[in-house]
Enzyme design. Sequence first.
Site, PDB file in Angstrom:
ATOM      1  CB  SER A 119      -0.592 -54.891  39.028  1.00 39.00           C
ATOM      2  OG  SER A 119      -1.002 -54.282  37.862  1.00 39.00           O
TER       3      SER A 119
ATOM      4  CG  ASP B 207      -3.712 -53.839  36.528  1.00 34.52           C
ATOM      5  OD1 ASP B 207      -3.353 -53.916  35.339  1.00 34.52           O
ATOM      6  OD2 ASP B 207      -3.781 -52.758  37.148  1.00 34.52           O
TER       7      ASP B 207
ATOM      8  CE1 TYR C   2      -6.503 -46.761  34.516  1.00 33.79           C
ATOM      9  CE2 TYR C   2      -8.736 -46.600  35.363  1.00 33.79           C
ATOM     10  CZ  TYR C   2      -7.760 -47.305  34.688  1.00 33.79           C
ATOM     11  OH  TYR C   2      -8.041 -48.545  34.165  1.00 33.79           O
TER      12      TYR C   2
HETATM   13  C1  GLA Z   1      -4.080 -49.570  35.497  1.00 31.01           C
HETATM   14  C2  GLA Z   1      -5.449 -50.242  35.572  1.00 31.01           C
HETATM   15  C3  GLA Z   1      -5.658 -51.230  34.420  1.00 31.01           C
HETATM   16  C4  GLA Z   1      -5.328 -50.590  33.081  1.00 31.01           C
HETATM   17  C5  GLA Z   1      -3.994 -49.866  33.127  1.00 31.01           C
HETATM   18  C6  GLA Z   1      -3.720 -49.085  31.870  1.00 31.01           C
HETATM   19  O1  GLA Z   1      -3.081 -50.512  35.702  1.00 31.01           O
HETATM   20  O2  GLA Z   1      -5.604 -50.913  36.804  1.00 31.01           O
HETATM   21  O3  GLA Z   1      -6.968 -51.728  34.455  1.00 31.01           O
HETATM   22  O4  GLA Z   1      -6.360 -49.745  32.665  1.00 31.01           O
HETATM   23  O5  GLA Z   1      -3.905 -48.971  34.222  1.00 31.01           O
HETATM   24  O6  GLA Z   1      -3.581 -49.933  30.793  1.00 31.01           O
END
Ligand code: GLA
Length: 390
Positions: free
Chosen positions: A130, A176, A226
């Site tokens: 993150s 995150d 995603y």
């Molecule tokens: C990324 C996204 C989060 C979450 C994860 C998977 O980090 O930013 O919001 O969905 O993937 O858990």
Amino acid sequence: MGIVDEVREKFSELFGSDGDIRTYFAPGRVNLIGEHTDYNGGHVFPCALSMGNYAAARKRDDDKVRWFNMTYPDNGVVETSIRDLKPNDNGIWYDYQLGVIWALEEKGYRLPSGYDMVMKADLPAGSGLSASASIEELCAVICRDLFGLDITMVDCALFGQYSENKYNGMNCGIMDQFASAMGKKDHAVFLDTATLEYDYVPLNLKNEKIVIVNSCVKHSLAGSAYNDRRRDCEEALKEIQAVKDVKTLGDLNEEEFEEVKGAISDPVRVRRAHHAVYENQRTIKAVDALKNGDMEAFGKLMKESHISLRDDYEVSCKELDILAEEAWKTEGCIGSRMTGGGFGGCTVSIVKEEALDSFKKTISENYRARSGKTCEIYIADAADGAGRIG
Ligand code: GLA
């Protein structure tokens, strides 16, 4: 020299040392369990890290910002107006921050002026820890503090997510930004993403450490895949809603899902929804296990989580599978799984302290032998969320 001194010194060099220069930190995060549940109304269990982004900043008296990122010195000083910002999907570090300023204005918090800022990260970018949420929360806390905005840290998380969704075109959930804004030293955050209710769970691991292994690969698929996964889950939910009154996939437990899954017309979507439902339940069980000091149960759930992300959700990759498999085989490793969005990035493992050295050695050697690549290993230190530090 520490990183705080480095950003201060660079700030003075570029923008002068006069006036009220303040320093800030916003952490990255590692998610212990609860992956791809945060946009499905489920639970997550991340902790903020002691690694993140640091900044020195000072208010200006016009509409400009002048920003320099020591992590990307080739970008030079980025100078721009904070008015008339336009969403884009360039994904450069300053876009994540301009996005937050844009989001604040959208939400009714128009900044009276811009600011000068120098920042630097000690968190690897693109590694599933993150880095982008850390940059967003850094900007949110700078604006909140420099301009005395009347917003809470939960608002900072929400505005960060809003900016990433609407300004940067990434349809992420809240995990995150929430972890970066709301983390607590030596605790993980058990967050119900449907209600934003949360609980700080102490990580009083007596004989274990949380170990992050960075595969050092990032596959380009990440962003689009995603958003695809998110759409698959939304469609599965709609089909379920035709037969059962639920708001999110997180409302279902395993038995309820088994009863209604026949309503989902496409087998791929059944697997996606299966992951979302079961992963949410695993997260609830894992937190109970941790509270009861049952690390074996916690580790078993981590392994199940990885397998589900690999087979049902299909967001793992060869490198993450190698790291997880090698960890599962290693003496003293209690559990291991990929962490974050997937398609590269990191695994998180719980490792007995006495086995740490051999774990590091075995994983590095076997990863190199099987993938031809070199991994990086960090010991996670659960830290406080974003804020002013000086
Ligand atoms: C990324 C996204 C989060 C979450 C994860 C998977 O980090 O930013 O919001 O969905 O993937 O858990």
